[in-house]
Design a protein around this motif. Structure first.
Motif, short mmCIF file in Angstrom:
data_model
loop_
_atom_site.label_atom_id
_atom_site.label_comp_id
_atom_site.label_asym_id
_atom_site.label_seq_id
_atom_site.Cartn_x
_atom_site.Cartn_y
_atom_site.Cartn_z
N LEU A 1 35.21 63.68 -129.25
CA LEU A 1 36.56 63.12 -129.15
C LEU A 1 37.61 64.20 -128.96
CD1 LEU A 1 36.33 60.36 -131.91
CD2 LEU A 1 36.44 60.00 -129.44
N LEU A 2 37.36 65.39 -129.52
CA LEU A 2 38.31 66.49 -129.36
C LEU A 2 37.97 67.40 -128.18
CD1 LEU A 2 38.84 67.52 -133.10
CD2 LEU A 2 40.30 66.09 -131.66
N GLY A 3 36.95 67.03 -127.40
CA GLY A 3 36.58 67.82 -126.23
C GLY A 3 35.81 69.08 -126.54
N LEU A 4 35.19 69.17 -127.71
CA LEU A 4 34.43 70.37 -128.11
C LEU A 4 32.95 70.12 -127.94
CD1 LEU A 4 36.41 71.21 -131.38
CD2 LEU A 4 36.79 72.10 -129.08
N THR A 5 32.51 70.01 -126.69
CA THR A 5 31.09 69.72 -126.43
C THR A 5 30.40 70.82 -125.65
OG1 THR A 5 31.71 68.51 -124.42
CG2 THR A 5 31.47 67.23 -126.46
N GLY A 6 31.13 71.83 -125.17
CA GLY A 6 30.51 72.87 -124.36
C GLY A 6 29.84 73.92 -125.23
N GLY A 7 29.21 74.89 -124.57
CA GLY A 7 28.56 75.99 -125.26
C GLY A 7 27.07 75.81 -125.36
N ASP A 8 26.38 76.94 -125.54
CA ASP A 8 24.94 76.90 -125.67
C ASP A 8 24.56 76.68 -127.13
OD1 ASP A 8 25.67 79.28 -126.77
OD2 ASP A 8 24.62 80.54 -125.32
N ALA A 9 23.26 76.65 -127.39
CA ALA A 9 22.78 76.36 -128.74
C ALA A 9 23.21 77.44 -129.72
CB ALA A 9 21.26 76.22 -128.73
N ARG A 10 23.24 78.69 -129.29
CA ARG A 10 23.61 79.78 -130.21
C ARG A 10 25.08 79.67 -130.63
NH1 ARG A 10 21.09 84.62 -131.14
NH2 ARG A 10 19.65 84.14 -129.45
N SER A 11 25.97 79.43 -129.67
CA SER A 11 27.39 79.36 -130.00
C SER A 11 27.73 78.12 -130.82
CB SER A 11 28.23 79.39 -128.72
OG SER A 11 27.94 78.27 -127.90
N THR A 12 27.11 76.98 -130.50
CA THR A 12 27.39 75.77 -131.28
C THR A 12 26.85 75.88 -132.70
OG1 THR A 12 25.40 74.80 -130.27
CG2 THR A 12 27.52 74.25 -129.29
N SER A 13 25.69 76.52 -132.87
CA SER A 13 25.18 76.74 -134.23
C SER A 13 26.11 77.66 -135.01
CB SER A 13 23.77 77.32 -134.17
OG SER A 13 22.87 76.42 -133.56
N ARG A 14 26.65 78.68 -134.35
CA ARG A 14 27.59 79.58 -135.01
C ARG A 14 28.86 78.83 -135.42
NH1 ARG A 14 28.98 84.04 -138.06
NH2 ARG A 14 31.06 84.76 -137.45
N THR A 15 29.34 77.90 -134.56
CA THR A 15 30.53 77.13 -134.90
C THR A 15 30.32 76.33 -136.17
OG1 THR A 15 31.15 76.97 -132.57
CG2 THR A 15 32.11 75.36 -134.06
N ASP A 16 29.18 75.66 -136.30
CA ASP A 16 28.91 74.88 -137.52
C ASP A 16 28.74 75.79 -138.72
OD1 ASP A 16 29.11 72.47 -136.27
OD2 ASP A 16 26.96 72.11 -136.09
N ALA A 17 28.14 76.98 -138.55
CA ALA A 17 27.97 77.89 -139.68
C ALA A 17 29.32 78.38 -140.20
CB ALA A 17 27.09 79.07 -139.27
N VAL A 18 30.24 78.73 -139.29
CA VAL A 18 31.58 79.16 -139.71
C VAL A 18 32.31 78.02 -140.39
CG1 VAL A 18 33.81 79.99 -138.87
CG2 VAL A 18 31.71 80.94 -137.94
N ALA A 19 32.18 76.80 -139.87
CA ALA A 19 32.84 75.65 -140.49
C ALA A 19 32.32 75.41 -141.90
CB ALA A 19 32.65 74.41 -139.63
N LEU A 20 31.03 75.63 -142.13
CA LEU A 20 30.49 75.47 -143.48
C LEU A 20 31.09 76.48 -144.44
CD1 LEU A 20 26.75 74.87 -142.54
CD2 LEU A 20 28.22 73.24 -143.74
N VAL A 21 31.26 77.72 -144.00
CA VAL A 21 31.88 78.72 -144.86
C VAL A 21 33.35 78.38 -145.09
CG1 VAL A 21 32.35 81.18 -145.12
CG2 VAL A 21 30.22 80.44 -144.08
#
Length: 672
Positions: free
Chosen positions: A157-177
């Motif tokens: 919904l916010l348009g945040l669907t791009g990126g490869d598996a490594r970058s998207t996994s990093r995004t979720d890891a930073v959000a958890l911290v």
């Protein structure tokens, strides 16, 4: 407010919309509803604007991930050109509601974020990411479960669907911290180097190195949690790169206290501004206020000496909530007969007998081994020797049993090949059936023919073992000679002129084996074009999807960097879980070249790959050039070099990736 969907609207003839709710996602509205068929409460999110098709597709992918901590997607559809997503009802306060009156204790913050990280790791292994994790998307149910909403949907919904598996996994890891930082301090860390995520919380103070460390804001923060927040949220790209790594940083954790949790969010006194402790005061004030920076504090009278301390929790006995791990979540999702990713082989069951378990694995007595009775022999502690129910004392080896009388030695059998080995016993007289016949004389120079005896009526019995062993020895000797000649003298060295002449004419006699008999002629292996193969482009071909599998990453398989790789989706079985017959990579060369082998560098082992001379229209057809099992370095050599402009790699079985899933991670492709 949407004019199509409102109070009383029935979606899909089943879900009745009742009361509106609050949401922090633009272009959407949230409603409480009721499933009229199953008579249960549901939650309906109406998509009013934005890329509705992409958001609905993200919700469908999220519905494929099953975990008790992820809010289930029940239905996805359109109602009069308006999209909607129906999920299960969410009970319990959200994280922003919990910290609005004061931060959580360190052990509760660790447990809450640890459960969220475990749920996102389950989703990551299915190729689904959240990308918009924030305090309002994490709830604590009355039964102690942590519930995560908006998996994949909110990011779409916010348009945040791009990126490869490594970058998207990093995004979720930073959000958890960031969630951990919020749970410890009650503030939302933000900055230019952090993803912009909506959060209705005050911003954390910022220094030159990023958000101020939690230990400088709240007393009692453990060193490991403070370091994790400071390293991950700093200006350098450091810290965990996947939810699984966050789990390893936080575990172990205890249960989540649930008694009075929702009442605490409403009844706790309003949070006062607490001071910043330590040297972070100067660092935070030097940056200056900004849109994402908390107001500065005035400390003209000197920094305070006592940090904010949350009010003590009410006296209660916390319920013991069973924590579900990532491995147990995958165990619940396994298909019948499918191999679990990363599952160790089953343990060999202990063998039992009338004498008790083997190896002392059971509870019964263990018989002493041969030689028992000597000092140091272990004795089961359950019962002493000689006691009732215990093992009897070992009395030594039993008396020797009488042996049967020795049999007389069998007479040696005479045959045309000599006497059989055995004791020296005179051979019996040979007499053909029907009467007595002449005996073989003692002299060794005479033959049976000298006595006029015909061999036809004789029944000659001989042991073929010697013949077989002799033939095997001859074959092995010939093989060793041929291998030695081919290794040290070349294919044509030592061959007789007659054999070389016969080989040049295309025939060879069996009486004179030659070292070059199995080698192809020079004219048969000479390349036609002689051009070295160079890959111009790579295309991913998926029979079930016209877009292929991760077409954006195919060039990593020929960039010369083994740390980057092309990869497929992760499946629960090596046969693509029945979704498709296989996937292919079509290698287009710069020009028609001679190709004799293909070398693949793969992260994992197992599966199967076929090299075919075909094209993208028929990836599993054409001429099969080579086939083999995938490994860290797989070399597929053709029987005969071919001149071609395209080479197809057809993967009909998936290898096991390093994390235990079934997918292909292809680092490099080399043609020669």
């Amino acid at each position: 407010m949407n004019e199509v969907v409102g109070r009383g609207t029935v979606l899909a003839g089943r879900y009745r919309v009742l009361e509106p709710g609050s949401t922090d996602l633009p272009g959407t509205s949230l409603w409480e509803g009721n499933d009229q068929i199953l008579d249960r409460p549901v939650r309906v999110r109406v998509l009013e604007s934005g890329d509705v098709a992409q958001a609905l597709d993200a919700a469908r992918r999220a519905a494929l991930v099953t975990d008790a901590r992820l809010v289930r997607v029940l239905d996805v559809g359109m109602h009069e050109d308006t999209g909607y997503v129906v999920t299960e009802q969410v009970a319990g306060p959200s994280l922003d509601q919990l910290v609005a009156r004061g931060p959580l204790t360190a052990d509760q913050a660790r447990a809450l974020v640890g459960e969220v990280a475990s749920a996102l790791e389950v989703a990551r292994r299915r190729g689904v990411h959240h990308l918009t994790l924030r305090p309002s998307s994490v709830h604590v149910a009355p039964d102690g479960r942590v519930l995560v909403t908006g998996l994949a949907l909110d990011g779409a919904l916010l348009g945040l669907t791009g990126g490869d598996a490594r970058s998207t996994s990093r995004t979720d890891a930073v959000a958890l911290v960031r969630l951990l930082y919020t749970a410890l301090t009650g503030l939302w860390p933000s900055g230019a180097h952090l993803p912009a995520t909506p959060a209705a919380l005050p911003a954390a103070p910022v220094s030159e190195q990023g958000p101020v460390a939690p230990a400088d804001l709240v007393a009692g923060v453990p060193n490991d949690l403070d370091t994790l927040c400071a390293v991950t949220l700093g200006v350098h790209v450091d810290g965990p790169h996947s939810p699984g790594e966050v789990v390893r940083e936080l575990e172990p954790w205890g249960s989540i206290r649930t008694v009075g949790l929702s009442q605490a969010a409403e009844e706790m006194p309003a949070q006062q501004d607490w001071p910043i402790v330590g040297a972070a005061v100067a660092a935070s004030s030097s940056v200056g206020p900004g849109p994402d920076v908390a107001p500065e504090y005035d400390y003209d009278d000197g920094p305070p000496t006592q940090a904010f301390t949350p009010p003590p929790p009410q006296a209660f006995t916390p319920p013991q909530v069973q924590r579900q791990s990532v491995r147990s979540a995958f165990a619940d999702q396994a298909l019948p007969g499918a191999n679990l990713p990363g599952t160790p082989p089953p343990a060999t069951p202990g063998r039992t007998s009338a004498f008790g378990p083997v190896g002392g694995l059971g509870t019964g007595p263990v018989l002493p081994p041969p030689g028992a009775g000597t000092p140091g022999t272990p004795v089961p502690p359950s019962a002493p020797l000689g006691a009732p129910g215990g093992a009897a004392p070992y009395a030594g080896p039993p008396a020797a049993l009488p042996l049967p009388p020795a049999m007389p030695p069998a007479p040696a059998r005479a045959s045309a090949f000599g006497a059989a080995p055995g004791p020296s016993v005179p051979p019996p007289a040979f007499a053909p059936s029907g009467g007595a016949g002449p005996q073989q004389p003692a002299g060794g120079d005479l033959e049976w023919e000298d006595f006029g005896v015909e061999e036809a009526p004789r029944k000659r019995r001989s042991d073929p073992t010697a013949i077989v062993l002799g033939a095997v020895a001859v074959v092995v000797l010939i093989g060793v000679i041929l291998a030695f000649r081919a290794l040290f003298f070349g294919p044509d060295a030592g061959g007789s002129p007659a054999a070389q002449t016969t080989s040049s004419q295309g025939t060879q006699t069996s009486a004179e084996p030659s070292g070059s008999a199995g080698e192809p002629s020079a004219s048969a292996t000479t390349p036609v074009s002689g051009v070295a193969p160079v890959i111009a482009s790579i295309q991913s071909v998926d029979p079930s999807d016209a877009d292929g599998e991760h077409q954006e990453a195919v060039d990593r398989a020929r960039d010369g960097d083994p740390s980057t790789f092309w990869y497929t989706m992760t499946y629960k079985a090596d046969d693509f879980a029945g979704f498709k017959p296989g996937v292919a990579l079509v290698l287009t060369l710069q020009e028609t070249s001679t190709v004799s082998s293909v070398t693949l560098q793969v992260n994992g082992a197992g599966g199967n790959v076929q090299v075919r001379q075909s094209d993208a229209a028929n990836p599993s057809g054409g001429t099969l050039l080579a086939e083999g099992t995938l490994g860290p370095e797989t070399v597929l050599t053709f029987a005969t070099p071919v001149d071609t402009s395209t080479v197809v790699l057809w993967f009909d079985r998936l290898p096991t990736a390093p994390d235990g899933g079934f997918r292909i991670e292809l680092a490099e492709i080399t043609l020669s």
